[in-house]
Design a protein around this motif. Structure first.
Motif, mmCIF file in Angstrom:
data_model
loop_
_atom_site.group_PDB
_atom_site.id
_atom_site.type_symbol
_atom_site.label_atom_id
_atom_site.label_comp_id
_atom_site.label_asym_id
_atom_site.label_seq_id
_atom_site.Cartn_x
_atom_site.Cartn_y
_atom_site.Cartn_z
ATOM 1 N N HIS A 17 71.716 -62.923 99.167
ATOM 2 C CA HIS A 17 70.900 -63.298 98.011
ATOM 3 C C HIS A 17 69.413 -63.100 98.309
ATOM 4 O O HIS A 17 68.654 -62.694 97.431
ATOM 5 N N VAL A 18 69.014 -63.395 99.543
ATOM 6 C CA VAL A 18 67.599 -63.271 99.908
ATOM 7 C C VAL A 18 67.151 -61.807 99.936
ATOM 8 O O VAL A 18 66.069 -61.462 99.448
ATOM 9 N N MET A 19 67.988 -60.923 100.482
ATOM 10 C CA MET A 19 67.576 -59.533 100.683
ATOM 11 C C MET A 19 67.190 -58.803 99.390
ATOM 12 O O MET A 19 66.100 -58.221 99.317
ATOM 13 N N PRO A 20 68.041 -58.804 98.352
ATOM 14 C CA PRO A 20 67.632 -58.061 97.141
ATOM 15 C C PRO A 20 66.419 -58.685 96.454
ATOM 16 O O PRO A 20 65.583 -57.958 95.906
ATOM 17 N N SER A 25 60.660 -58.516 95.203
ATOM 18 C CA SER A 25 59.329 -59.106 95.379
ATOM 19 C C SER A 25 58.338 -58.080 95.908
ATOM 20 O O SER A 25 57.180 -58.029 95.467
ATOM 21 N N HIS A 26 58.775 -57.255 96.849
ATOM 22 C CA HIS A 26 57.903 -56.192 97.357
ATOM 23 C C HIS A 26 57.506 -55.235 96.234
ATOM 24 O O HIS A 26 56.354 -54.780 96.162
ATOM 25 N N GLN A 27 58.458 -54.938 95.362
ATOM 26 C CA GLN A 27 58.142 -54.036 94.252
ATOM 27 C C GLN A 27 57.155 -54.678 93.282
ATOM 28 O O GLN A 27 56.288 -53.990 92.726
ATOM 29 N N LEU A 28 57.271 -55.985 93.072
ATOM 30 C CA LEU A 28 56.288 -56.685 92.243
ATOM 31 C C LEU A 28 54.894 -56.591 92.859
ATOM 32 O O LEU A 28 53.911 -56.327 92.165
ATOM 33 N N VAL A 29 54.821 -56.797 94.183
ATOM 34 C CA VAL A 29 53.532 -56.694 94.882
ATOM 35 C C VAL A 29 52.987 -55.278 94.777
ATOM 36 O O VAL A 29 51.785 -55.069 94.557
ATOM 37 N N ASP A 30 53.871 -54.290 94.927
ATOM 38 C CA ASP A 30 53.451 -52.884 94.816
ATOM 39 C C ASP A 30 52.830 -52.591 93.450
ATOM 40 O O ASP A 30 51.994 -51.689 93.316
ATOM 41 N N LYS A 34 51.097 -61.081 92.453
ATOM 42 C CA LYS A 34 51.094 -62.029 93.568
ATOM 43 C C LYS A 34 52.463 -62.681 93.591
ATOM 44 O O LYS A 34 52.983 -63.107 92.557
ATOM 45 N N VAL A 35 53.086 -62.760 94.783
ATOM 46 C CA VAL A 35 54.418 -63.340 94.905
ATOM 47 C C VAL A 35 54.406 -64.470 95.928
ATOM 48 O O VAL A 35 53.959 -64.290 97.059
ATOM 49 N N GLN A 58 54.168 -60.991 118.674
ATOM 50 C CA GLN A 58 53.355 -61.419 117.544
ATOM 51 C C GLN A 58 54.147 -61.287 116.245
ATOM 52 O O GLN A 58 54.965 -60.381 116.093
ATOM 53 N N GLN A 59 53.871 -62.199 115.322
ATOM 54 C CA GLN A 59 54.531 -62.123 114.023
ATOM 55 C C GLN A 59 53.871 -61.055 113.160
ATOM 56 O O GLN A 59 52.647 -60.977 113.087
ATOM 57 N N ARG A 60 54.676 -60.216 112.558
ATOM 58 C CA ARG A 60 54.145 -59.157 111.710
ATOM 59 C C ARG A 60 53.565 -59.736 110.425
ATOM 60 O O ARG A 60 53.967 -60.791 109.959
ATOM 61 N N ARG A 61 52.658 -59.032 109.833
ATOM 62 C CA ARG A 61 52.005 -59.485 108.609
ATOM 63 C C ARG A 61 52.886 -59.173 107.399
ATOM 64 O O ARG A 61 53.659 -58.228 107.399
ATOM 65 N N SER A 62 52.740 -59.988 106.402
ATOM 66 C CA SER A 62 53.536 -59.797 105.189
ATOM 67 C C SER A 62 52.634 -59.775 103.966
ATOM 68 O O SER A 62 51.648 -60.504 103.899
ATOM 69 N N GLY A 63 52.985 -58.943 102.991
ATOM 70 C CA GLY A 63 52.245 -58.913 101.744
ATOM 71 C C GLY A 63 52.733 -59.951 100.755
ATOM 72 O O GLY A 63 52.227 -60.058 99.641
ATOM 73 N N ILE A 64 53.733 -60.735 101.163
ATOM 74 C CA ILE A 64 54.315 -61.766 100.322
ATOM 75 C C ILE A 64 54.020 -63.125 100.949
ATOM 76 O O ILE A 64 54.117 -63.290 102.171
#
Length: 437
Positions: A17-20, A25-30, A34-35, A58-64
């Protein structure tokens, strides 16, 4: 500067459920939104761990914006799919979500729309308090959504009771295009997960209400893949297939770090030679069944890539048959978790032995890989029928009289799918059909 449209996205706390919803959400940000992505604390911590770069820690950065809320369970409680988890979430999460709404308004970042998994559609009661738009997200197939929305009508008509039990000894007739009732009964009766009947019936009620009150009903499918079902849910916006794209350094919804060493191993294998074996994030086997899989792969004698989660059996650590690991070195490769989309896209893929979760199904279909079907619970039984009977791009694995899929059955079906060029040809046609979307 103009305020960006702000979406609050809430999945059910399971990887399928989380993956799709993460990809959506990434497509909304694209597209300039704001998500804020809300997970339970347990899932949130797993996602953060999967984002740690093994090279530098190190933790990678996220756009969400990833945030968490409690699910109401104690730390030591089991969070596998259960009625305890479902009722605890319903009783605990709404007040924490209200706090997120209030905070967003005080920060001048008002939430414009809630996108919630339809199985947690009770969240829309919170959205309604703040006058916020609502989008219900369905992560499975359109056909199963159509059938799910039809169940209340079966109860109202007296065909089945509130517990899903048929009221009459007769064949249940459904509208043309829906999965047959036998497949649907399997969704809540033929599962290894305890209390599945109660869980699924609770989901059905929640989903039906969510679909009614939502401003939009979004489904992870495409019209071309399920044309008949499209007419059964005309209100659905089909935005699939939502595949976990290669988003370097950003969350894709995986709960475990991906072992990318398998890609270099795949590079060394012949074209269309490798069996990819992966049963998703929740399938659990008995030790006997697990050993039959291992022996079956040995009998086939072909290269295989097998995803073996640490919790894939009832034992604390999966126990392999004597001598099995010695044979792995020259024939196969074992990983705890794989970059599945990249694996399925690899030229070495011969077939995919799968639990038939919808995410795995559409990944296999989108990449033209023939499928060997081993469903575990819920909608996976319908997905098997869709793969084998509707699209004819896969084969079933059948249990023996003891409920075991034997090593010989595995060998026979793998050999059959290797030799059947028609299945691969049909799989490529389905792949090309989705490319045209």
């Amino acid at each position: 500067m103009a305020k960006l449209p702000h979406f609050l996205v809430v999945p059910f706390p399971a990887q399928g459920h989380v993956m799709p919803l993460m990809e959506f959400s990434h497509q909304l940000v694209d597209h300039g939104a704001k998500v804020t992505f809300v997970n339970t604390e347990y899932i949130h911590n797993m996602l953060l761990s999967s984002l740690v770069d093994p090279k530098d820690g190190q933790q990678r950065r996220s756009g969400i914006h990833l945030v968490s809320v409690p699910d109401g369970l104690d730390i030591e409680e089991d969070r596998k799919l259960s009625k305890n988890l479902i009722y605890s979430m319903m009783n605990t999460m709404p007040r924490h979500l209200e706090d997120l709404f209030k905070k967003s308004e005080s920060d001048d970042q008002k939430i414009d729309c809630v996108v919630a998994d339809a199985t947690v559609g009770w969240i829309f009661d919170v959205a309604d308090k703040f006058g916020t738009k609502r989008a219900a997200f369905w992560p499975a197939s359109l056909a199963v959504l159509a059938l799910t929305l039809h169940v209340p009508k079966l109860i109202e008509a007296g065909v089945i009771d509130e517990n899903g039990t048929p009221m009459k000894e007769e064949v249940i007739r459904l509208p043309h295009g829906m999965p047959d009732m036998n497949a649907f009964k399997l969704m809540w009766e033929s599962s290894s997960i305890p209390q599945m009947r109660e869980i699924i019936l609770k989901f059905i009620r929640t989903i039906s209400k969510a679909a009614t009150v939502a401003n939009w009903l979004i489904c992870n499918s495409i019209d071309e893949l399920e044309p008949i079902s499209r007419d059964l849910v005309p209100s659905s916006l089909n935005i699939g297939p939502l595949l976990a794209s290669d988003r370097l350094g950003q969350p894709t919804g995986h709960f475990w770090p991906e072992d990318s060493t398998c890609l270099a191993w795949l590079d060394q294998q012949p074209v269309h030679s490798v069996i990819y074996v992966a049963f998703g994030s929740t399938t659990i086997f008995t030790e006997c069944q697990f050993n039959e899989i291992a022996h079956g792969l040995e009998l086939v004698g072909k290269p295989y890539l097998w995803v073996v989660r640490p919790d894939i059996t009832h034992e604390l650590i999966p126990s392999f048959p004597d001598g099995f690991r010695d044979g792995v070195t020259h024939l196969g490769k074992l990983v705890a978790w794989a970059p599945q989309q990249k694996v399925l896209a690899h030229r070495s893929m011969a077939c995919f032995l799968t639990h038939c979760g919808w995410n795995s199904t559409i990944e296999g279909l989108s990449l033209g890989v023939p499928l060997l079907c081993w469903p575990y619970s819920a909608d996976q039984f319908h997905n098997q029928n869709f793969i084998c009977d509707t699209l004819n791009v896969g084969l079933r694995l059948n249990k023996d009289e003891n409920g075991i899929i034997t090593r010989d059955e595995i060998k026979v079906k793998v050999q059959k799918i290797y030799s059947d060029e028609q299945i691969r040809s049909r799989a490529n046609k389905v792949k090309d059909m989705q490319k045209g979307v």
